[in-house]
Design a protein around this motif. Structure first.
Motif, PDB file in Angstrom:
ATOM      1  N   ASN A 120       1.149  -1.274  -0.209  1.00 28.83           N
ATOM      2  CA  ASN A 120       0.321  -0.005   0.098  1.00 28.83           C
ATOM      3  C   ASN A 120       1.107   1.286   0.093  1.00 28.83           C
ATOM      4  O   ASN A 120       1.749   1.106   1.033  1.00 28.83           O
ATOM      5  N   LYS A 121       0.778   2.355  -0.796  1.00 29.82           N
ATOM      6  CA  LYS A 121       1.651   3.584  -0.784  1.00 29.82           C
ATOM      7  C   LYS A 121       1.019   4.525   0.325  1.00 29.82           C
ATOM      8  O   LYS A 121       2.391   5.613   0.035  1.00 29.82           O
ATOM      9  N   ASP A 122       0.043   3.546   0.673  1.00 26.41           N
ATOM     10  CA  ASP A 122      -0.072   5.124   1.692  1.00 26.41           C
ATOM     11  C   ASP A 122       0.712   4.551   2.860  1.00 26.41           C
ATOM     12  O   ASP A 122       0.734   5.264   4.357  1.00 26.41           O
ATOM     13  N   VAL A 123       0.740   3.316   3.355  1.00 26.41           N
ATOM     14  CA  VAL A 123       1.605   2.995   4.240  1.00 26.41           C
ATOM     15  C   VAL A 123       2.851   3.917   4.697  1.00 26.41           C
ATOM     16  O   VAL A 123       4.164   3.484   4.020  1.00 26.41           O
ATOM     17  N   THR A 124       3.077   4.174   5.946  1.00 30.52           N
ATOM     18  CA  THR A 124       4.932   4.293   6.113  1.00 30.52           C
ATOM     19  C   THR A 124       5.897   3.271   7.176  1.00 30.52           C
ATOM     20  O   THR A 124       5.408   2.726   7.662  1.00 30.52           O
ATOM     21  N   LYS A 125       6.741   2.863   6.485  1.00 30.36           N
ATOM     22  CA  LYS A 125       7.974   1.704   6.954  1.00 30.36           C
ATOM     23  C   LYS A 125       9.099   2.414   7.797  1.00 30.36           C
ATOM     24  O   LYS A 125       9.622   3.362   6.997  1.00 30.36           O
ATOM     25  N   VAL A 126       9.047   2.498   9.066  1.00 31.95           N
ATOM     26  CA  VAL A 126      10.443   3.195   9.349  1.00 31.95           C
ATOM     27  C   VAL A 126      10.934   2.057  10.791  1.00 31.95           C
ATOM     28  O   VAL A 126       9.808   1.173  11.515  1.00 31.95           O
ATOM     29  N   CYS A 127      12.778   1.573  10.405  1.00 31.09           N
ATOM     30  CA  CYS A 127      13.759   1.137  10.829  1.00 31.09           C
ATOM     31  C   CYS A 127      13.220   1.560  12.468  1.00 31.09           C
ATOM     32  O   CYS A 127      13.773   2.639  12.939  1.00 31.09           O
ATOM     33  N   ILE A 128      12.898   0.924  13.901  1.00 36.46           N
ATOM     34  CA  ILE A 128      12.889   1.336  15.244  1.00 36.46           C
ATOM     35  C   ILE A 128      14.112   0.566  15.522  1.00 36.46           C
ATOM     36  O   ILE A 128      14.597   0.578  17.237  1.00 36.46           O
ATOM     37  N   GLY A 129      14.851   0.171  14.971  1.00 37.30           N
ATOM     38  CA  GLY A 129      15.754  -0.856  15.657  1.00 37.30           C
ATOM     39  C   GLY A 129      16.218  -2.496  15.451  1.00 37.30           C
ATOM     40  O   GLY A 129      15.509  -2.280  15.013  1.00 37.30           O
ATOM     41  N   ARG A 130      16.807  -3.219  16.405  1.00 40.33           N
ATOM     42  CA  ARG A 130      17.508  -4.121  15.593  1.00 40.33           C
ATOM     43  C   ARG A 130      16.508  -5.121  16.961  1.00 40.33           C
ATOM     44  O   ARG A 130      16.459  -4.343  17.988  1.00 40.33           O
ATOM     45  N   LEU A 131      16.409  -6.075  17.025  1.00 36.08           N
ATOM     46  CA  LEU A 131      15.364  -6.581  17.460  1.00 36.08           C
ATOM     47  C   LEU A 131      16.564  -7.312  18.893  1.00 36.08           C
ATOM     48  O   LEU A 131      15.651  -7.042  19.570  1.00 36.08           O
ATOM     49  N   ASP A 132      17.644  -7.202  18.513  1.00 31.62           N
ATOM     50  CA  ASP A 132      17.859  -8.283  20.203  1.00 31.62           C
ATOM     51  C   ASP A 132      18.841  -7.034  20.432  1.00 31.62           C
ATOM     52  O   ASP A 132      19.454  -6.083  21.861  1.00 31.62           O
ATOM     53  N   GLU A 133      18.137  -5.449  20.485  1.00 31.69           N
ATOM     54  CA  GLU A 133      18.320  -3.699  20.582  1.00 31.69           C
ATOM     55  C   GLU A 133      17.462  -3.678  22.198  1.00 31.69           C
ATOM     56  O   GLU A 133      17.751  -2.664  22.816  1.00 31.69           O
ATOM     57  N   LEU A 134      16.171  -4.639  21.748  1.00 26.08           N
ATOM     58  CA  LEU A 134      15.373  -4.427  22.755  1.00 26.08           C
ATOM     59  C   LEU A 134      15.212  -5.420  23.243  1.00 26.08           C
ATOM     60  O   LEU A 134      14.653  -6.703  23.316  1.00 26.08           O
ATOM     61  N   PRO A 135      15.182  -4.573  24.719  1.00 28.89           N
ATOM     62  CA  PRO A 135      14.657  -5.628  26.261  1.00 28.89           C
ATOM     63  C   PRO A 135      13.399  -6.323  25.865  1.00 28.89           C
ATOM     64  O   PRO A 135      12.499  -6.035  25.968  1.00 28.89           O
ATOM     65  N   GLU A 136      14.059  -7.728  26.627  1.00 27.46           N
ATOM     66  CA  GLU A 136      12.703  -8.564  26.346  1.00 27.46           C
ATOM     67  C   GLU A 136      11.838  -7.799  28.617  1.00 27.46           C
ATOM     68  O   GLU A 136      12.381  -7.360  29.108  1.00 27.46           O
ATOM     69  N   GLN A 137      10.552  -7.570  28.089  1.00 27.04           N
ATOM     70  CA  GLN A 137       9.698  -7.500  29.078  1.00 27.04           C
ATOM     71  C   GLN A 137      10.092  -5.879  29.853  1.00 27.04           C
ATOM     72  O   GLN A 137       9.552  -5.567  31.068  1.00 27.04           O
ATOM     73  N   LEU A 138      10.774  -5.388  29.320  1.00 22.69           N
ATOM     74  CA  LEU A 138      11.031  -4.287  29.316  1.00 22.69           C
ATOM     75  C   LEU A 138      10.463  -3.169  27.550  1.00 22.69           C
ATOM     76  O   LEU A 138      10.974  -3.583  27.319  1.00 22.69           O
ATOM     77  N   GLY A 139      10.084  -1.658  28.475  1.00 19.84           N
ATOM     78  CA  GLY A 139       9.911  -0.722  27.342  1.00 19.84           C
ATOM     79  C   GLY A 139      11.289   0.115  26.895  1.00 19.84           C
ATOM     80  O   GLY A 139      11.853   0.405  27.691  1.00 19.84           O
TER      81      GLY A 139
END
Length: 106
Positions: free
Chosen positions: A3-22
């Motif tokens: 869909n051309k109206d959709v924007t996709k933005v990288c918010i980081g690497r999966l391994d950089e996100l701590p589990e169970q923390l925001g």
């Protein structure tokens, strides 16, 4: 077909996100709370509690919910709805994992 109206933005690497923390992420004028749950799924929601504006990225995660750090309101990370007896909701955002990267789709 994308869909051309959709924007996709990288918010980081999966391994950089701590589990169970925001993690607080800023996209344009949006401040989001991003969570990697124990089942590996990624959830993104508006980073302010509808009650008194508590920073949800600082809340405690339990299953598919985050508890606001200010007054313990329980908010669904799936649909953004506050659990009764409290009421309200926060905006949720679609996320996508591609390889090692996490994207916000809006």
């Amino acid at each position: 077909m994308v869909n051309k109206d959709v924007t996709k933005v990288c918010i980081g690497r999966l391994d950089e996100l701590p589990e169970q923390l925001g993690k607080t992420v800023y996209i344009e004028d949006k401040e989001l709370a991003v969570f990697k749950l124990s089942n590996g799924s990624i959830r993104a929601i508006e980073n302010r509690c509808p009650h008194k504006g508590g920073v949800l990225a600082e809340g405690i995660v339990s299953g598919e919910y985050v508890f606001c750090p200010m007054h313990d309101w329980k908010i669904s990370l799936e649909d953004g709805i506050v659990q009764e007896p409290d009421h309200g909701c926060v905006k949720t955002y679609e996320t996508l994992i591609e390889g090692e990267h996490v994207y916000l789709v809006y």
